[in-house]
Design an enzyme around this catalytic site. Structure first.
Site, short mmCIF file in Angstrom:
data_model
loop_
_atom_site.label_atom_id
_atom_site.label_comp_id
_atom_site.label_asym_id
_atom_site.label_seq_id
_atom_site.Cartn_x
_atom_site.Cartn_y
_atom_site.Cartn_z
N ARG A 1 0.94 -2.21 -0.05
CA ARG A 1 2.34 -2.60 0.05
C ARG A 1 2.46 -4.10 -0.20
O ARG A 1 1.64 -4.90 0.29
CB ARG A 1 2.91 -2.27 1.44
CG ARG A 1 3.13 -0.79 1.68
CD ARG A 1 4.25 -0.23 0.81
NE ARG A 1 4.54 1.17 1.08
CZ ARG A 1 3.97 2.18 0.43
NH1 ARG A 1 3.07 1.95 -0.50
NH2 ARG A 1 4.31 3.43 0.72
N GLU B 1 9.75 -6.02 -4.68
CA GLU B 1 9.77 -5.13 -5.85
C GLU B 1 10.99 -4.22 -5.91
O GLU B 1 11.34 -3.73 -6.99
CB GLU B 1 8.51 -4.26 -5.87
CG GLU B 1 8.43 -3.23 -4.77
CD GLU B 1 7.12 -2.44 -4.82
OE1 GLU B 1 7.19 -1.21 -4.85
OE2 GLU B 1 6.04 -3.07 -4.84
N HIS C 1 3.54 -0.62 -9.28
CA HIS C 1 3.41 0.39 -8.23
C HIS C 1 3.04 1.76 -8.82
O HIS C 1 3.69 2.77 -8.54
CB HIS C 1 4.71 0.49 -7.43
CG HIS C 1 4.50 0.95 -6.01
ND1 HIS C 1 5.19 0.44 -4.94
CD2 HIS C 1 3.67 1.90 -5.49
CE1 HIS C 1 4.80 1.03 -3.82
NE2 HIS C 1 3.89 1.93 -4.13
N GLN C 2 1.97 1.78 -9.60
CA GLN C 2 1.58 3.01 -10.28
C GLN C 2 0.26 3.59 -9.78
O GLN C 2 -0.22 4.58 -10.33
CB GLN C 2 1.48 2.77 -11.80
CG GLN C 2 0.31 1.88 -12.22
CD GLN C 2 0.29 1.62 -13.71
OE1 GLN C 2 1.03 0.78 -14.21
NE2 GLN C 2 -0.57 2.33 -14.43
N ALA C 3 -0.32 3.00 -8.74
CA ALA C 3 -1.63 3.45 -8.29
C ALA C 3 -1.65 4.93 -7.92
O ALA C 3 -2.62 5.64 -8.18
CB ALA C 3 -2.10 2.60 -7.10
N ILE D 1 -8.00 6.06 1.94
CA ILE D 1 -8.06 5.30 0.69
C ILE D 1 -9.13 4.23 0.76
O ILE D 1 -9.91 4.04 -0.18
CB ILE D 1 -6.68 4.68 0.37
CG1 ILE D 1 -5.64 5.79 0.16
CG2 ILE D 1 -6.76 3.79 -0.86
CD1 ILE D 1 -4.22 5.28 0.00
#
Length: 331
Positions: free
Chosen positions: A233, A262, A294-296, A154
Protein backbone atom coordinates in the site's frame (compact mmCIF):
# COMPACT_ATOMS: atom_id res chain seq x y z
CA UNK A 1 -31.69 -8.30 -9.30
CA UNK A 2 -28.74 -6.62 -11.02
CA UNK A 3 -25.40 -6.12 -9.30
CA UNK A 4 -23.46 -3.01 -10.23
CA UNK A 5 -19.68 -3.47 -10.43
CA UNK A 6 -17.54 -0.32 -10.36
CA UNK A 7 -13.94 0.08 -11.55
CA UNK A 8 -13.88 -3.00 -13.77
CA UNK A 9 -10.80 -3.31 -15.99
CA UNK A 10 -11.17 -4.55 -19.58
CA UNK A 11 -9.30 -7.80 -18.82
CA UNK A 12 -11.38 -8.30 -15.70
CA UNK A 13 -14.82 -7.83 -17.26
CA UNK A 14 -15.20 -11.25 -18.98
CA UNK A 15 -14.08 -13.00 -15.78
CA UNK A 16 -16.73 -11.19 -13.74
CA UNK A 17 -19.48 -11.75 -16.27
CA UNK A 18 -18.65 -15.44 -16.58
CA UNK A 19 -18.43 -15.98 -12.82
CA UNK A 20 -21.82 -14.34 -12.16
CA UNK A 21 -23.52 -15.81 -15.23
CA UNK A 22 -25.39 -18.60 -13.45
CA UNK A 23 -25.99 -16.72 -10.22
CA UNK A 24 -26.77 -13.04 -10.68
CA UNK A 25 -27.12 -10.35 -13.33
CA UNK A 26 -24.14 -8.04 -13.26
CA UNK A 27 -23.40 -4.76 -15.03
CA UNK A 28 -19.77 -3.72 -15.25
CA UNK A 29 -18.68 -0.09 -15.24
CA UNK A 30 -15.16 1.18 -15.90
CA UNK A 31 -15.73 4.25 -13.70
CA UNK A 32 -14.58 4.14 -10.10
CA UNK A 33 -16.89 4.62 -7.17
CA UNK A 34 -16.69 8.05 -5.57
CA UNK A 35 -19.05 10.82 -4.51
CA UNK A 36 -19.65 11.82 -8.14
CA UNK A 37 -20.43 8.32 -9.42
CA UNK A 38 -22.24 6.91 -6.38
CA UNK A 39 -25.68 8.11 -7.56
CA UNK A 40 -25.39 5.68 -10.49
CA UNK A 41 -25.93 2.87 -7.97
CA UNK A 42 -29.44 4.04 -7.07
CA UNK A 43 -31.80 1.07 -7.11
CA UNK A 44 -29.02 -1.51 -6.81
CA UNK A 45 -29.06 -3.50 -3.59
CA UNK A 46 -25.54 -4.82 -4.18
CA UNK A 47 -22.51 -3.00 -5.56
CA UNK A 48 -19.04 -4.39 -6.12
CA UNK A 49 -16.03 -2.10 -5.86
CA UNK A 50 -12.33 -2.09 -6.64
CA UNK A 51 -9.40 -1.34 -4.38
CA UNK A 52 -9.32 2.39 -5.19
CA UNK A 53 -13.02 3.02 -4.58
CA UNK A 54 -13.96 5.81 -2.20
CA UNK A 55 -16.09 4.16 0.47
CA UNK A 56 -15.92 6.99 2.95
CA UNK A 57 -18.89 8.20 4.96
CA UNK A 58 -20.23 10.57 2.28
CA UNK A 59 -20.22 7.89 -0.44
CA UNK A 60 -21.78 5.28 1.84
CA UNK A 61 -24.56 7.73 2.72
CA UNK A 62 -25.32 8.21 -0.98
CA UNK A 63 -25.32 4.45 -1.60
CA UNK A 64 -27.59 3.76 1.36
CA UNK A 65 -30.02 6.49 0.30
CA UNK A 66 -30.22 4.84 -3.12
CA UNK A 67 -31.06 1.45 -1.66
CA UNK A 68 -27.67 -0.24 -1.54
CA UNK A 69 -27.41 -2.73 1.31
CA UNK A 70 -24.29 -4.70 0.43
CA UNK A 71 -20.81 -3.71 -0.78
CA UNK A 72 -18.63 -6.52 -2.15
CA UNK A 73 -15.09 -5.19 -2.41
CA UNK A 74 -12.83 -6.99 -4.89
CA UNK A 75 -9.67 -6.65 -2.84
CA UNK A 76 -8.06 -7.73 0.40
CA UNK A 77 -7.36 -4.25 1.72
CA UNK A 78 -10.21 -2.23 3.20
CA UNK A 79 -8.51 0.92 4.47
CA UNK A 80 -10.73 2.82 1.99
CA UNK A 81 -13.94 1.76 3.78
CA UNK A 82 -15.54 3.65 6.68
CA UNK A 83 -16.70 0.54 8.53
CA UNK A 84 -18.32 2.47 11.38
CA UNK A 85 -20.54 4.37 8.96
CA UNK A 86 -21.40 1.19 7.07
CA UNK A 87 -22.47 -0.48 10.30
CA UNK A 88 -24.53 2.54 11.34
CA UNK A 89 -26.30 2.44 7.98
CA UNK A 90 -27.00 -1.28 8.31
CA UNK A 91 -24.87 -2.15 5.28
CA UNK A 92 -22.98 -5.40 4.83
CA UNK A 93 -19.41 -5.01 3.63
CA UNK A 94 -17.32 -7.96 2.47
CA UNK A 95 -13.86 -8.24 1.03
CA UNK A 96 -11.63 -10.94 -0.46
CA UNK A 97 -9.51 -12.23 2.42
CA UNK A 98 -7.27 -14.38 0.24
CA UNK A 99 -5.95 -14.64 -3.30
CA UNK A 100 -2.71 -15.90 -4.81
CA UNK A 101 0.16 -14.50 -2.73
CA UNK A 102 2.51 -15.49 -5.54
CA UNK A 103 1.05 -12.84 -7.85
CA UNK A 104 2.22 -10.02 -5.57
CA UNK A 105 5.45 -11.68 -4.39
CA UNK A 106 6.54 -12.47 -7.94
CA UNK A 107 5.78 -8.93 -9.07
CA UNK A 108 7.73 -7.50 -6.14
CA UNK A 109 10.66 -9.55 -7.37
CA UNK A 110 10.06 -8.31 -10.90
CA UNK A 111 10.42 -4.74 -9.63
CA UNK A 112 13.50 -5.64 -7.61
CA UNK A 113 15.27 -7.26 -10.55
CA UNK A 114 14.22 -4.50 -12.95
CA UNK A 115 15.67 -1.68 -10.84
CA UNK A 116 18.73 -3.67 -9.79
CA UNK A 117 19.67 -4.58 -13.37
CA UNK A 118 18.47 -1.31 -14.95
CA UNK A 119 16.10 -3.14 -17.30
CA UNK A 120 13.89 -0.17 -18.18
CA UNK A 121 16.83 2.06 -19.04
CA UNK A 122 18.44 -0.72 -21.07
CA UNK A 123 15.20 -1.35 -22.99
CA UNK A 124 14.80 2.33 -23.87
CA UNK A 125 18.41 2.51 -25.05
CA UNK A 126 18.29 -0.56 -27.27
CA UNK A 127 15.04 0.62 -28.82
CA UNK A 128 17.10 3.63 -29.99
CA UNK A 129 19.92 1.28 -31.08
CA UNK A 130 22.14 2.51 -28.25
CA UNK A 131 23.93 -0.60 -27.03
CA UNK A 132 26.34 0.93 -24.52
CA UNK A 133 26.57 -0.56 -21.03
CA UNK A 134 27.45 2.67 -19.26
CA UNK A 135 25.21 3.14 -16.22
CA UNK A 136 23.65 -0.33 -16.43
CA UNK A 137 25.76 -2.13 -13.83
CA UNK A 138 23.73 -4.00 -11.21
CA UNK A 139 24.70 -6.33 -8.37
CA UNK A 140 24.47 -10.04 -7.65
CA UNK A 141 21.76 -10.65 -5.06
CA UNK A 142 23.18 -14.03 -4.13
CA UNK A 143 24.82 -13.77 -0.72
CA UNK A 144 23.22 -10.42 0.08
CA UNK A 145 20.49 -9.70 2.64
CA UNK A 146 16.77 -9.39 2.00
CA UNK A 147 14.71 -7.64 4.65
CA UNK A 148 11.02 -8.57 4.63
CA UNK A 149 8.68 -6.23 6.49
CA UNK A 150 5.54 -8.31 6.96
CA UNK A 151 5.92 -12.07 6.77
CA UNK A 152 2.39 -13.25 6.10
CA UNK A 153 1.48 -15.24 3.00
CA UNK A 154 2.93 -12.73 0.54
CA UNK A 155 6.01 -12.02 2.62
CA UNK A 156 6.60 -15.76 2.96
CA UNK A 157 6.31 -16.24 -0.82
CA UNK A 158 8.81 -13.41 -1.34
CA UNK A 159 11.16 -14.96 1.22
CA UNK A 160 11.03 -18.34 -0.52
CA UNK A 161 12.15 -16.72 -3.77
CA UNK A 162 14.90 -14.83 -1.92
CA UNK A 163 16.02 -18.12 -0.36
CA UNK A 164 16.21 -19.56 -3.86
CA UNK A 165 18.52 -16.71 -4.84
CA UNK A 166 20.78 -17.66 -1.94
CA UNK A 167 20.08 -14.53 0.10
CA UNK A 168 20.25 -14.10 3.84
CA UNK A 169 16.83 -13.33 5.32
CA UNK A 170 15.80 -10.81 7.96
CA UNK A 171 12.17 -10.42 8.99
CA UNK A 172 10.00 -8.03 10.98
CA UNK A 173 6.40 -8.62 11.99
CA UNK A 174 4.12 -8.63 15.01
CA UNK A 175 4.24 -12.45 14.95
CA UNK A 176 6.89 -14.76 13.54
CA UNK A 177 6.03 -17.08 10.65
CA UNK A 178 7.45 -20.57 11.36
CA UNK A 179 7.69 -21.26 7.62
CA UNK A 180 9.98 -18.23 7.23
CA UNK A 181 12.06 -19.31 10.22
CA UNK A 182 12.56 -22.68 8.55
CA UNK A 183 14.07 -20.85 5.58
CA UNK A 184 16.65 -19.35 7.94
CA UNK A 185 14.95 -15.99 8.43
CA UNK A 186 16.04 -14.16 11.55
CA UNK A 187 13.51 -11.79 13.09
CA UNK A 188 15.01 -8.47 14.20
CA UNK A 189 13.79 -4.98 15.19
CA UNK A 190 12.76 -2.81 12.26
CA UNK A 191 15.71 -0.41 12.59
CA UNK A 192 18.19 -3.28 12.46
CA UNK A 193 16.48 -4.76 9.42
CA UNK A 194 16.62 -1.42 7.61
CA UNK A 195 20.27 -0.86 8.45
CA UNK A 196 21.46 -4.33 7.43
CA UNK A 197 19.38 -5.16 4.36
CA UNK A 198 20.48 -4.76 0.75
CA UNK A 199 16.92 -5.36 -0.47
CA UNK A 200 13.88 -4.22 1.54
CA UNK A 201 10.33 -5.20 0.64
CA UNK A 202 7.03 -4.18 2.26
CA UNK A 203 4.19 -6.66 2.78
CA UNK A 204 2.16 -5.23 5.66
CA UNK A 205 -1.42 -3.90 5.60
CA UNK A 206 -2.10 -0.18 5.74
CA UNK A 207 -3.52 0.79 9.12
CA UNK A 208 -3.11 3.86 11.32
CA UNK A 209 -0.24 2.06 13.04
CA UNK A 210 1.59 1.34 9.77
CA UNK A 211 0.99 4.60 7.88
CA UNK A 212 4.40 5.99 6.94
CA UNK A 213 6.07 2.91 8.39
CA UNK A 214 8.92 4.01 6.16
CA UNK A 215 9.21 7.64 7.21
CA UNK A 216 12.12 10.07 7.01
CA UNK A 217 13.95 8.41 9.92
CA UNK A 218 13.48 4.93 8.48
CA UNK A 219 14.78 6.04 5.08
CA UNK A 220 17.85 7.56 6.66
CA UNK A 221 18.46 4.28 8.50
CA UNK A 222 18.71 2.40 5.21
CA UNK A 223 21.91 1.82 3.31
CA UNK A 224 22.74 4.32 0.58
CA UNK A 225 22.86 1.49 -1.96
CA UNK A 226 19.74 -0.36 -0.78
CA UNK A 227 16.88 -1.40 -3.04
CA UNK A 228 13.40 -0.54 -1.70
CA UNK A 229 10.29 -2.29 -3.01
CA UNK A 230 6.65 -1.55 -2.15
CA UNK A 231 3.89 -3.67 -3.68
CA UNK A 232 1.56 -3.42 -0.68
CA UNK A 233 0.00 0.00 0.00
CA UNK A 234 1.31 3.43 -0.94
CA UNK A 235 0.65 4.95 2.46
CA UNK A 236 3.34 2.77 4.02
CA UNK A 237 5.97 5.15 2.63
CA UNK A 238 6.29 8.89 3.22
CA UNK A 239 6.70 9.73 -0.45
CA UNK A 240 7.82 13.32 0.11
CA UNK A 241 10.60 12.08 2.39
CA UNK A 242 11.53 9.43 -0.18
CA UNK A 243 11.87 12.08 -2.89
CA UNK A 244 14.14 14.04 -0.58
CA UNK A 245 16.46 11.07 -0.13
CA UNK A 246 16.46 10.34 -3.87
CA UNK A 247 17.38 13.96 -4.57
CA UNK A 248 20.41 13.40 -2.31
CA UNK A 249 21.50 10.54 -4.58
CA UNK A 250 20.59 7.69 -2.28
CA UNK A 251 19.43 4.14 -3.04
CA UNK A 252 20.44 1.77 -5.79
CA UNK A 253 16.83 1.40 -6.83
CA UNK A 254 13.25 1.95 -5.77
CA UNK A 255 10.34 -0.05 -7.18
CA UNK A 256 6.83 1.13 -6.36
CA UNK A 257 3.64 -0.55 -7.51
CA UNK A 258 1.60 1.65 -5.18
CA UNK A 259 1.54 5.34 -4.31
CA UNK A 260 -0.08 7.02 -1.33
CA UNK A 261 -2.04 9.48 -3.49
CA UNK A 262 -2.88 7.00 -6.25
CA UNK A 263 -6.67 7.33 -5.97
CA UNK A 264 -7.92 9.25 -9.00
CA UNK A 265 -4.71 8.48 -10.89
CA UNK A 266 -3.96 4.78 -11.03
CA UNK A 267 -6.03 2.64 -13.42
CA UNK A 268 -6.81 5.77 -15.48
CA UNK A 269 -5.32 7.31 -18.64
CA UNK A 270 -3.87 10.67 -17.64
CA UNK A 271 -1.42 10.89 -20.55
CA UNK A 272 -3.11 13.88 -22.18
CA UNK A 273 -3.57 15.87 -18.98
CA UNK A 274 -1.27 18.17 -17.03
CA UNK A 275 0.23 16.40 -14.03
CA UNK A 276 -1.03 18.11 -10.90
CA UNK A 277 0.76 15.83 -8.41
CA UNK A 278 4.20 17.42 -8.11
CA UNK A 279 5.50 14.65 -5.85
CA UNK A 280 4.64 11.90 -8.31
CA UNK A 281 5.89 13.97 -11.24
CA UNK A 282 9.27 14.33 -9.52
CA UNK A 283 9.35 10.71 -8.40
CA UNK A 284 9.11 9.25 -11.90
CA UNK A 285 11.99 11.41 -13.18
CA UNK A 286 14.64 9.60 -11.12
CA UNK A 287 16.55 7.08 -13.25
CA UNK A 288 16.73 4.58 -10.38
CA UNK A 289 12.97 4.60 -9.73
CA UNK A 290 10.35 2.41 -11.38
CA UNK A 291 6.66 3.14 -10.75
CA UNK A 292 3.88 0.82 -11.92
CA UNK A 293 0.14 1.28 -11.46
CA UNK A 294 -0.93 -1.16 -8.75
CA UNK A 295 -0.72 -4.22 -10.98
CA UNK A 296 1.03 -6.71 -8.71
CA UNK A 297 -2.18 -8.66 -8.09
CA UNK A 298 -3.15 -8.58 -11.76
CA UNK A 299 -2.72 -12.18 -12.93
CA UNK A 300 -5.34 -14.52 -14.36
CA UNK A 301 -4.94 -16.72 -11.29
CA UNK A 302 -5.32 -13.97 -8.68
CA UNK A 303 -8.10 -12.05 -10.42
CA UNK A 304 -9.98 -15.31 -11.00
CA UNK A 305 -9.77 -16.10 -7.29
CA UNK A 306 -10.87 -12.56 -6.39
CA UNK A 307 -13.90 -12.79 -8.66
CA UNK A 308 -14.85 -16.25 -7.39
CA UNK A 309 -14.63 -15.05 -3.79
CA UNK A 310 -16.78 -12.02 -4.65
CA UNK A 311 -19.47 -14.30 -6.08
CA UNK A 312 -19.41 -16.37 -2.89
CA UNK A 313 -19.69 -13.21 -0.80
CA UNK A 314 -22.78 -12.13 -2.72
CA UNK A 315 -24.37 -15.58 -2.39
CA UNK A 316 -23.60 -15.62 1.33
CA UNK A 317 -25.32 -12.25 1.68
CA UNK A 318 -28.36 -13.44 -0.26
CA UNK A 319 -28.66 -16.53 1.93
CA UNK A 320 -27.87 -14.86 5.24
CA UNK A 321 -24.57 -16.65 5.82
CA UNK A 322 -21.46 -15.23 7.47
CA UNK A 323 -17.88 -15.90 6.42
CA UNK A 324 -14.40 -14.65 7.26
CA UNK A 325 -14.77 -12.16 4.41
CA UNK A 326 -17.51 -10.14 6.11
CA UNK A 327 -16.18 -6.90 7.61
CA UNK A 328 -19.51 -5.48 8.76
CA UNK A 329 -22.09 -7.96 10.18
CA UNK A 330 -25.29 -8.76 8.35
CA UNK A 331 -28.07 -6.55 9.64
Amino acid sequence: MEILAFGVQADEKPLIERAFRDQEEVRCLDVFLNADTAPIAAGHEIVSTSVNADLGAAVLEILAAGGTRMVAQRSTGFNNVDLDTAERLGMTVARVSYYSPYSVAEFAWTLAMAVNRRIVRASIRTRDFDFRLDGLMGRDLHGRTAGVLGTGKIGEAFARIAHGFGMRLLGWDVAENPACAELGMRYVPKDELLARSDLITLHVPLMPETRHLIDAAALKAMRDDAVLINSSRGGLIDTAALVGELRAGRFAGVGLDVYEAEAGLFFLDKSLEAVEDDTLARLVTFPNVLVTSHQAYYTEDAVGQIVDATVRNVLDYRQGRRSENVLVPLS
